[in-house]
Design a protein around this motif. Structure first.
Motif, PDB file in Angstrom:
ATOM      1  N   THR A  55      10.663  -4.035  36.375  1.00  0.00           N
ATOM      2  CA  THR A  55       9.308  -4.463  36.054  1.00  0.00           C
ATOM      3  C   THR A  55       8.396  -4.488  37.283  1.00  0.00           C
ATOM      4  N   SER A  56       8.979  -4.349  38.491  1.00  0.00           N
ATOM      5  CA  SER A  56       8.167  -4.233  39.712  1.00  0.00           C
ATOM      6  C   SER A  56       7.836  -2.776  40.051  1.00  0.00           C
ATOM      7  N   MET A  57       8.429  -1.843  39.326  1.00  0.00           N
ATOM      8  CA  MET A  57       8.165  -0.428  39.592  1.00  0.00           C
ATOM      9  C   MET A  57       6.688  -0.060  39.435  1.00  0.00           C
ATOM     10  N   PRO A  58       5.967  -0.603  38.416  1.00  0.00           N
ATOM     11  CA  PRO A  58       4.535  -0.291  38.342  1.00  0.00           C
ATOM     12  C   PRO A  58       3.783  -0.683  39.601  1.00  0.00           C
ATOM     13  N   GLU A  59       4.071  -1.889  40.134  1.00  0.00           N
ATOM     14  CA  GLU A  59       3.423  -2.314  41.370  1.00  0.00           C
ATOM     15  C   GLU A  59       3.744  -1.356  42.522  1.00  0.00           C
ATOM     16  N   LEU A  60       5.014  -0.947  42.613  1.00  0.00           N
ATOM     17  CA  LEU A  60       5.415  -0.041  43.692  1.00  0.00           C
ATOM     18  C   LEU A  60       4.695   1.286  43.589  1.00  0.00           C
ATOM     19  N   LEU A  61       4.655   1.858  42.387  1.00  0.00           N
ATOM     20  CA  LEU A  61       4.015   3.161  42.222  1.00  0.00           C
ATOM     21  C   LEU A  61       2.510   3.082  42.442  1.00  0.00           C
ATOM     22  N   VAL A  62       1.880   2.001  41.962  1.00  0.00           N
ATOM     23  CA  VAL A  62       0.433   1.839  42.175  1.00  0.00           C
ATOM     24  C   VAL A  62       0.131   1.660  43.659  1.00  0.00           C
TER      25      VAL A  62
END
Length: 343
Positions: A55-62
């Motif tokens: 669920t932290s992947m969106p933050e990482l990619l953004v």
């Protein structure tokens, strides 16, 4: 008329980006959680590591798209998407993480407690909350000059690697597979244990969806900010932060309805730890982050809600609806303040 059409188009692409982030994270978490199940890892540790990472992947990619857009060119081309890179924006990356952690603690745990009082596992009080408070304090010290250097990023990466390894080793020492299996419908698990490749494929599809979703969210969010004259840092602290927190929020609502308290708290607290160490570490490790418009108010609120949630959890080892209402109110008031200040 042309301007209105442009705004509608950007909004539609923005919604598409959020949808890809949501489903990408969902697919990634789904596949990774079942892989963890086969390895016999407990539900709290899965929430703190596997689900939190997914669920932290969106933050990482953004953050990577905002600060080092050239990194995502090749993965996007695998999806048949070509885009021209431009100068990065550290403010978007920093604002996204600070805002996401505020929403993770205040909004997500608050909503969970409003739906149903959340029972707190003692491990959260003894280990994870002190780690989160320490990570937040280290992050604030690194932000003293409003710059996170590359070497500081690598320090954060080393920290998250140590955290994950120690969590898994502790889980193996106190393995409770039966408890974990009750968190899922047994019919849903039939066949998945024997088809590891399906889980890996689901993880890969989820990651690719996250790459494209991050690209759409950042590019069209920036375009809308320019059209309406809204500073990028405001967009990142509110729209991006809330958008990239949707996977955590969706996971929390579902887990609350299913009475899966360990997944809820592990996901929210674990995501904050991953945001500060993994996401910030990788983003700064690739290229230094410089916060030109991040205010100490934002950093203070992030640290404040982190400290506030500790006594809330300690009281009767649960988060009640009263505490949930306080946390949700803080999230809403902060969002309104950020928009009203328009710095």
């Amino acid at each position: 008329m042309v301007l209105a059409v442009d705004v509608v188009i950007h909004f539609l692409w923005l919604i598409g980006g959020l949808a890809l982030l949501y489903y990408g994270a969902d697919w990634l978490v789904d596949g990774a959680s079942r892989i963890a199940l086969k390895l016999g890892i407990s539900p709290l540790v899965v929430g703190l590591t596997v689900v939190a990472f997914g669920t932290s992947m969106p933050e990482l990619l953004v953050c990577l798209k905002a600060n080092s857009p050239e990194l995502l060119v090749k993965p996007a081309e695998w999806l048949g998407v070509k885009f021209v890179t431009k100068g990065g924006s550290s403010d978007i990356a920093l604002g996204n993480i600070v805002g996401s952690n505020i929403f993770n603690v205040a909004l997500i745990l608050g909503v969970a407690a409003l739906i149903r009082p959340v029972v707190i596992h003692s491990q959260l009080i003894r280990r994870e909350m002190p780690i989160l408070i320490l990570c937040s304090a280290v992050f604030l010290m690194m932000m003293a000059d409003m710059v996170i250097q590359q070497w500081e990023g690598w320090v954060l990466i080393a920290g998250i690697l140590f955290y994950v390894v120690s969590s898994v080793l502790l889980a193996k020492r106190a393995k409770n597979t039966k408890e974990f299996e009750t968190e899922y419908d047994e019919s849903d698990l039939v066949g998945w244990k024997a088809k590891m490749w399906c889980n890996l494929a689901l993880c890969l599809v989820g990651i690719l969806a996250l790459v494209l979703g991050a690209h759409l969210l950042v590019d069209h969010g920036e375009a809308l900010a320019r059209i309406f004259g809204v500073p990028e840092v405001i967009i990142s602290l509110t729209l991006f932060a809330l958008g990239t927190s949707l996977p955590e929020l969706a996971t929390t609502v579902v887990a609350s309805l299913k009475k899966q308290g360990d997944i809820i708290t592990g996901n929210a607290i674990g995501s904050c730890i991953f945001n500060l160490m993994a996401v910030m570490g990788v983003t700064a490790g690739v290229e230094k982050l410089e916060g030109k418009h991040i205010a100490w108010l934002d950093l203070g609120v992030m640290m404040g809600v982190t400290l506030l949630i500790m006594p809330f959890m300690w009281t009767n080892m649960r988060l009640g609806r009263r505490e949930g209402a306080v946390m949700v109110t803080i999230a809403l008031v902060y969002s309104v303040m950020v928009v009203m200040m328009q710095r």
